[in-house]
Design a protein around this motif. Structure first.
Motif, PDB file in Angstrom:
ATOM      1  N   PRO A  18       0.842  -1.200   0.000  1.00  0.00           N
ATOM      2  CA  PRO A  18       0.000   0.000   0.000  1.00  0.00           C
ATOM      3  C   PRO A  18       0.879   1.252   0.000  1.00  0.00           C
ATOM      4  O   PRO A  18       2.023   1.220   0.445  1.00  0.00           O
ATOM      5  N   PHE A  19       0.331   2.350  -0.519  1.00  0.00           N
ATOM      6  CA  PHE A  19       1.043   3.629  -0.469  1.00  0.00           C
ATOM      7  C   PHE A  19       0.034   4.743  -0.240  1.00  0.00           C
ATOM      8  O   PHE A  19      -1.168   4.573  -0.461  1.00  0.00           O
ATOM      9  N   ALA A  20       0.534   5.877   0.219  1.00  0.00           N
ATOM     10  CA  ALA A  20      -0.267   7.088   0.382  1.00  0.00           C
ATOM     11  C   ALA A  20       0.601   8.266  -0.023  1.00  0.00           C
ATOM     12  O   ALA A  20       1.774   8.332   0.334  1.00  0.00           O
ATOM     13  N   LEU A  21       0.027   9.174  -0.784  1.00  0.00           N
ATOM     14  CA  LEU A  21       0.739  10.348  -1.265  1.00  0.00           C
ATOM     15  C   LEU A  21      -0.144  11.565  -1.050  1.00  0.00           C
ATOM     16  O   LEU A  21      -1.266  11.623  -1.565  1.00  0.00           O
ATOM     17  N   ASP A  22       0.345  12.536  -0.271  1.00  0.00           N
ATOM     18  CA  ASP A  22      -0.400  13.772  -0.068  1.00  0.00           C
ATOM     19  C   ASP A  22      -0.152  14.716  -1.227  1.00  0.00           C
ATOM     20  O   ASP A  22       0.989  14.910  -1.656  1.00  0.00           O
ATOM     21  N   VAL A  23      -1.234  15.283  -1.750  1.00  0.00           N
ATOM     22  CA  VAL A  23      -1.145  16.286  -2.810  1.00  0.00           C
ATOM     23  C   VAL A  23      -1.937  17.505  -2.347  1.00  0.00           C
ATOM     24  O   VAL A  23      -2.935  17.385  -1.628  1.00  0.00           O
ATOM     25  N   TYR A  24      -1.464  18.657  -2.729  1.00  0.00           N
ATOM     26  CA  TYR A  24      -2.100  19.909  -2.329  1.00  0.00           C
ATOM     27  C   TYR A  24      -2.700  20.538  -3.578  1.00  0.00           C
ATOM     28  O   TYR A  24      -1.987  21.015  -4.455  1.00  0.00           O
ATOM     29  N   LEU A  25      -4.035  20.491  -3.645  1.00  0.00           N
ATOM     30  CA  LEU A  25      -4.756  20.973  -4.817  1.00  0.00           C
ATOM     31  C   LEU A  25      -5.407  22.309  -4.484  1.00  0.00           C
ATOM     32  O   LEU A  25      -5.694  22.596  -3.321  1.00  0.00           O
ATOM     33  N   PRO A  26      -5.665  23.125  -5.492  1.00  0.00           N
ATOM     34  CA  PRO A  26      -6.288  24.423  -5.238  1.00  0.00           C
ATOM     35  C   PRO A  26      -7.636  24.260  -4.531  1.00  0.00           C
ATOM     36  O   PRO A  26      -8.373  23.310  -4.815  1.00  0.00           O
ATOM     37  N   GLU A  27      -7.925  25.173  -3.621  1.00  0.00           N
ATOM     38  CA  GLU A  27      -9.217  25.120  -2.926  1.00  0.00           C
ATOM     39  C   GLU A  27     -10.379  25.206  -3.905  1.00  0.00           C
ATOM     40  O   GLU A  27     -11.475  24.741  -3.612  1.00  0.00           O
ATOM     41  N   THR A  28     -10.153  25.798  -5.073  1.00  0.00           N
ATOM     42  CA  THR A  28     -11.211  25.929  -6.074  1.00  0.00           C
ATOM     43  C   THR A  28     -11.525  24.611  -6.778  1.00  0.00           C
ATOM     44  O   THR A  28     -12.571  24.491  -7.409  1.00  0.00           O
ATOM     45  N   ALA A  29     -10.645  23.617  -6.680  1.00  0.00           N
ATOM     46  CA  ALA A  29     -10.884  22.305  -7.295  1.00  0.00           C
ATOM     47  C   ALA A  29     -11.963  21.576  -6.501  1.00  0.00           C
ATOM     48  O   ALA A  29     -11.890  21.492  -5.277  1.00  0.00           O
ATOM     49  N   LYS A  30     -12.958  21.061  -7.192  1.00  0.00           N
ATOM     50  CA  LYS A  30     -14.115  20.438  -6.541  1.00  0.00           C
ATOM     51  C   LYS A  30     -14.061  18.913  -6.600  1.00  0.00           C
ATOM     52  O   LYS A  30     -13.983  18.341  -7.679  1.00  0.00           O
ATOM     53  N   PRO A  31     -14.085  18.247  -5.417  1.00  0.00           N
ATOM     54  CA  PRO A  31     -14.167  16.787  -5.419  1.00  0.00           C
ATOM     55  C   PRO A  31     -15.547  16.347  -5.905  1.00  0.00           C
ATOM     56  O   PRO A  31     -16.470  17.143  -5.862  1.00  0.00           O
ATOM     57  N   PRO A  32     -15.714  15.114  -6.336  1.00  0.00           N
ATOM     58  CA  PRO A  32     -14.714  14.051  -6.341  1.00  0.00           C
ATOM     59  C   PRO A  32     -13.722  14.232  -7.493  1.00  0.00           C
ATOM     60  O   PRO A  32     -14.029  14.815  -8.526  1.00  0.00           O
ATOM     61  N   PHE A  33     -12.533  13.686  -7.289  1.00  0.00           N
ATOM     62  CA  PHE A  33     -11.463  13.798  -8.265  1.00  0.00           C
ATOM     63  C   PHE A  33     -11.344  12.516  -9.068  1.00  0.00           C
ATOM     64  O   PHE A  33     -11.591  11.435  -8.559  1.00  0.00           O
ATOM     65  N   LYS A  34     -10.945  12.675 -10.313  1.00  0.00           N
ATOM     66  CA  LYS A  34     -10.727  11.530 -11.195  1.00  0.00           C
ATOM     67  C   LYS A  34      -9.236  11.434 -11.474  1.00  0.00           C
ATOM     68  O   LYS A  34      -8.598  12.432 -11.831  1.00  0.00           O
ATOM     69  N   LEU A  35      -8.678  10.243 -11.281  1.00  0.00           N
ATOM     70  CA  LEU A  35      -7.265   9.988 -11.540  1.00  0.00           C
ATOM     71  C   LEU A  35      -7.150   9.203 -12.847  1.00  0.00           C
ATOM     72  O   LEU A  35      -7.819   8.188 -13.009  1.00  0.00           O
TER      73      LEU A  35
END
Length: 135
Positions: free
Chosen positions: A97-114
């Motif tokens: 397993p892995f976890a990676l923190d990313v800092y996205l603009p507050e204006t970006a609206k979840p849910p996110f697509k990878l």
């Protein structure tokens, strides 16, 4: 220029990423630099954590692992404009397993697509300083 510390093969280790999900960072996680918006500075960000499973086919850990891909928000807008999403210090051999923190603009609206998420690292530590070793 990339210099390898120690002896060994300089070939990349390609790492598959699967079972990916984007979740909020734990409460209390401090904000970080935005990796989006064409490198605009001082953009308010929110921390999100990409979790998943990394599959390292090598017989030893991969070091200096760069994670690449595309992140879009609920409106289909790019949340980041760079292909490099972040990095992991090390990914163990095999499946982990892995976890990676990313800092996205507050204006970006979840849910996110990878999309097209993948990673690559090295069998040895890499010195990424500019002009390392002279020349």
């Amino acid at each position: 220029m990339l210099l390898l510390a120690g002896c060994g093969e300089a070939s990349k280790i390609e790492i598959a990423l699967k079972d990916l999900a984007v979740v909020n960072c734990p409460p209390g996680t401090k904000g970080g630099p935005s990796i989006s918006l064409n490198d605009s500075v001082n953009v308010p960000t929110r921390c999100y954590r990409i979790r998943g499973t990394a599959v390292n086919p090598a017989e030893k850990p991969a070091k200096n692992v760069d994670v690449f891909g595309k992140i879009t928000d609920a409106n289909g807008t790019l949340a980041i404009t760079r292909r490099r999403v972040g990095s992991l210090a090390e990914v163990a051999a095999g499946t982990s397993p892995f976890a990676l923190d990313v800092y996205l603009p507050e204006t970006a609206k979840p849910p996110f697509k990878l999309e097209n998420m993948k990673a690559a690292g090295f069998p040895n530590q890499v010195d990424r300083r500019q002009n390392a070793g002279g020349s």
